[in-house]
Design a protein around this motif. Structure first.
Motif, PDB file in Angstrom:
ATOM      1  N   THR A   1       2.043  -6.393  -6.573  1.00 26.15           N
ATOM      2  CA  THR A   1       2.540  -5.018  -6.634  1.00 26.15           C
ATOM      3  C   THR A   1       1.416  -4.086  -6.207  1.00 26.15           C
ATOM      4  O   THR A   1       0.276  -4.242  -6.647  1.00 26.15           O
TER       5      THR A   1
ATOM      6  N   GLU B   1       2.164   7.248   1.158  1.00 25.59           N
ATOM      7  CA  GLU B   1       2.400   7.312   2.595  1.00 25.59           C
ATOM      8  C   GLU B   1       2.506   8.774   2.989  1.00 25.59           C
ATOM      9  O   GLU B   1       2.899   9.617   2.194  1.00 25.59           O
TER      10      GLU B   1
ATOM     11  N   LEU C   1       4.239   5.653  -3.050  1.00 25.62           N
ATOM     12  CA  LEU C   1       4.974   4.507  -2.525  1.00 25.62           C
ATOM     13  C   LEU C   1       4.610   3.271  -3.349  1.00 25.62           C
ATOM     14  O   LEU C   1       3.435   2.967  -3.531  1.00 25.62           O
TER      15      LEU C   1
ATOM     16  N   ILE D   1       5.036  -0.804  -3.567  1.00 30.06           N
ATOM     17  CA  ILE D   1       5.360  -1.969  -2.741  1.00 30.06           C
ATOM     18  C   ILE D   1       5.265  -3.207  -3.614  1.00 30.06           C
ATOM     19  O   ILE D   1       4.242  -3.454  -4.247  1.00 30.06           O
ATOM     20  N   GLN D   2       6.351  -3.979  -3.675  1.00 30.29           N
ATOM     21  CA  GLN D   2       6.346  -5.242  -4.408  1.00 30.29           C
ATOM     22  C   GLN D   2       6.670  -6.358  -3.427  1.00 30.29           C
ATOM     23  O   GLN D   2       7.657  -6.284  -2.700  1.00 30.29           O
ATOM     24  N   ARG D   3       5.803  -7.370  -3.405  1.00 28.67           N
ATOM     25  CA  ARG D   3       6.006  -8.508  -2.508  1.00 28.67           C
ATOM     26  C   ARG D   3       6.131  -9.784  -3.324  1.00 28.67           C
ATOM     27  O   ARG D   3       5.387  -9.995  -4.275  1.00 28.67           O
TER      28      ARG D   3
ATOM     29  N   ALA E   1      10.157  -8.339   0.176  1.00 28.52           N
ATOM     30  CA  ALA E   1       9.365  -7.159  -0.181  1.00 28.52           C
ATOM     31  C   ALA E   1      10.286  -5.974  -0.415  1.00 28.52           C
ATOM     32  O   ALA E   1      11.324  -5.831   0.237  1.00 28.52           O
TER      33      ALA E   1
ATOM     34  N   PHE F   1      10.010  -1.728  -0.767  1.00 28.79           N
ATOM     35  CA  PHE F   1       9.228  -0.512  -0.605  1.00 28.79           C
ATOM     36  C   PHE F   1      10.047   0.599  -1.250  1.00 28.79           C
ATOM     37  O   PHE F   1      11.171   0.858  -0.830  1.00 28.79           O
ATOM     38  N   GLU F   2       9.488   1.257  -2.258  1.00 33.85           N
ATOM     39  CA  GLU F   2      10.254   2.248  -3.005  1.00 33.85           C
ATOM     40  C   GLU F   2       9.441   3.521  -3.205  1.00 33.85           C
ATOM     41  O   GLU F   2       8.304   3.484  -3.661  1.00 33.85           O
TER      42      GLU F   2
ATOM     43  N   ARG G   1      14.520   3.605  -0.573  1.00 29.40           N
ATOM     44  CA  ARG G   1      14.156   2.227  -0.905  1.00 29.40           C
ATOM     45  C   ARG G   1      14.484   1.341   0.287  1.00 29.40           C
ATOM     46  O   ARG G   1      15.544   1.484   0.911  1.00 29.40           O
TER      47      ARG G   1
ATOM     48  N   GLU H   1      14.381  -2.892   1.513  1.00 27.70           N
ATOM     49  CA  GLU H   1      14.172  -4.289   1.171  1.00 27.70           C
ATOM     50  C   GLU H   1      14.114  -5.088   2.464  1.00 27.70           C
ATOM     51  O   GLU H   1      14.954  -4.904   3.342  1.00 27.70           O
TER      52      GLU H   1
END
Length: 89
Positions: free
Chosen positions: A5, A10, A19, A21-23, A43, A45-46, A51, A53
């Motif tokens: 995480t 950005e 932002l 980011i969870q991968r 991943a 991105f929120e 959001r 995906e």
């Protein structure tokens, strides 16, 4: 499966937004549009702008090195043509 995480920011139109980011990497099964999909990576991105995906499907067949290089060359040619069209040489 490995989960990372990242809490970052950005810049959009000169304004900075938070932002997240969870991968998730490693073999996993996702549900996409009611269909089960085998994936290697996922991943999310929120941020306040929305959001997104993204995921990489598991390759169902081995890809020869020649085919991989040909695909890469086509992608580079398309990117080069788009940049030239936009005069971003």
């Amino acid at each position: 499966m490995k989960v990372t995480t990242e809490d970052t920011s950005e810049v959009v139109s000169g304004k900075e937004y938070p932002l997240l980011i969870q991968r998730r990497s490693g073999p996993q099964e996702l549900e996409v549009g009611g269909e089960r999909v085998q994936a290697d990576a996922f991943a999310v991105f929120e941020g306040p702008l929305g959001r997104a995906e993204v995921w990489s499907r598991v390759c169902q067949r081995p890809v020869a090195e020649e085919e991989r290089l040909a695909n890469r060359a086509r992608l580079q040619a398309a990117a080069r043509a788009a940049m030239e069209e936009l005069e971003l040489k």
